[in-house]
Write a protein that holds these residues in place. Structure first.
Motif, mmCIF file in Angstrom:
data_model
loop_
_atom_site.group_PDB
_atom_site.id
_atom_site.type_symbol
_atom_site.label_atom_id
_atom_site.label_comp_id
_atom_site.label_asym_id
_atom_site.label_seq_id
_atom_site.Cartn_x
_atom_site.Cartn_y
_atom_site.Cartn_z
ATOM 1 N N ASP A 108 0.811 -1.220 0.000
ATOM 2 C CA ASP A 108 0.000 0.000 0.000
ATOM 3 C C ASP A 108 0.843 1.268 0.000
ATOM 4 O O ASP A 108 0.453 2.276 -0.578
ATOM 5 C CB ASP A 108 -0.915 0.038 1.234
ATOM 6 N N SER A 109 1.981 1.211 0.646
ATOM 7 C CA SER A 109 2.802 2.406 0.820
ATOM 8 C C SER A 109 3.613 2.774 -0.423
ATOM 9 O O SER A 109 4.069 3.891 -0.546
ATOM 10 C CB SER A 109 3.742 2.208 2.003
ATOM 11 N N VAL A 110 3.766 1.856 -1.367
ATOM 12 C CA VAL A 110 4.647 2.079 -2.512
ATOM 13 C C VAL A 110 3.939 2.864 -3.611
ATOM 14 O O VAL A 110 2.892 2.464 -4.105
ATOM 15 C CB VAL A 110 5.179 0.738 -3.064
ATOM 16 N N ALA A 111 4.550 3.986 -4.005
ATOM 17 C CA ALA A 111 4.016 4.800 -5.089
ATOM 18 C C ALA A 111 4.736 4.496 -6.400
ATOM 19 O O ALA A 111 4.122 4.437 -7.459
ATOM 20 C CB ALA A 111 4.159 6.286 -4.767
ATOM 21 N N ASN A 112 6.057 4.285 -6.318
ATOM 22 C CA ASN A 112 6.847 4.126 -7.532
ATOM 23 C C ASN A 112 8.084 3.298 -7.223
ATOM 24 O O ASN A 112 8.673 3.424 -6.156
ATOM 25 C CB ASN A 112 7.253 5.511 -8.058
ATOM 26 N N VAL A 113 8.479 2.464 -8.189
ATOM 27 C CA VAL A 113 9.709 1.690 -8.079
ATOM 28 C C VAL A 113 10.478 1.852 -9.382
ATOM 29 O O VAL A 113 9.919 1.691 -10.459
ATOM 30 C CB VAL A 113 9.440 0.180 -7.853
ATOM 31 N N GLN A 114 11.743 2.195 -9.269
ATOM 32 C CA GLN A 114 12.628 2.246 -10.433
ATOM 33 C C GLN A 114 13.733 1.234 -10.195
ATOM 34 O O GLN A 114 14.294 1.163 -9.103
ATOM 35 C CB GLN A 114 13.211 3.647 -10.603
ATOM 36 N N SER A 115 14.033 0.455 -11.209
ATOM 37 C CA SER A 115 15.024 -0.609 -11.084
ATOM 38 C C SER A 115 16.274 -0.274 -11.875
ATOM 39 O O SER A 115 16.188 0.154 -13.024
ATOM 40 C CB SER A 115 14.439 -1.924 -11.613
ATOM 41 N N THR A 116 17.421 -0.492 -11.242
ATOM 42 C CA THR A 116 18.706 -0.329 -11.892
ATOM 43 C C THR A 116 19.430 -1.662 -11.774
ATOM 44 O O THR A 116 19.722 -2.116 -10.666
ATOM 45 C CB THR A 116 19.530 0.781 -11.220
#
Length: 154
Positions: free
Chosen positions: A131-139
């Motif tokens: 619920d808390s996650v707005a965005n994830v970017q992966s490197t």
């Protein structure tokens, strides 16, 4: 702050390079006998300077071929959501390190998985569903020039 002499610092540097170095070898390198060397190491452990001894495993030799840094932004910065996020991350075996950071995102996770399909499953079914996650970017890590870095103490 704890003060250290050059012998303490040398002991710490030796143990960082190889925590299995025996007392006799360390004593020879620092110019002491075994008993005072052992006592110094025990003192450093009791003070919490040496937190634990670990083995560094070659990840690819045990089938973990993908390393990823995930930059995670949270929806809201409430104590409740932060705590829920951190508790969830603690239960995720794929996450080997988690840092609360300042900057363009809120958390930096180091994730290790067997393959791309495993990472997709992790991202789709474990991380992005919180619920808390707005965005994830992966490197994705291609190679490491310096890894498991040793803190050179002077």
């Amino acid at each position: 702050m704890i003060s250290f002499d050059t012998i303490d610092l040398t002991i710490l540097n030796i143990l960082q390079l190889n925590s299995k170095t025996n007392i006799k070898e360390i004593a020879l390198k620092v110019g002491l006998t075994q008993t005072p060397t052992y006592e110094r190491i025990k003192r450093l452990e009791k003070l919490g300077v040496i937190e634990k001894y670990i083995a560094i495993i070659n990840k690819s030799k045990v089938g973990f071929n993908i390393e990823v840094f995930c930059q995670v932004s949270l929806q809201v910065h409430s104590n409740e959501l932060i705590n829920k996020f951190e508790l969830a991350v603690l239960r995720m075996n794929e996450v080997i390190e988690c840092f609360h950071v300042a900057g363009n995102y809120d958390y930096l996770l180091k994730v290790i998985v067997k393959d791309m399909k495993s990472y997709q499953f992790f991202l789709k079914n474990k991380l992005s569903v919180l619920d808390s996650v707005a965005n994830v970017q992966s490197t994705f890590i291609l190679s490491a020039t310096k890894s498991n870095a040793v803190l050179k103490i002077n």
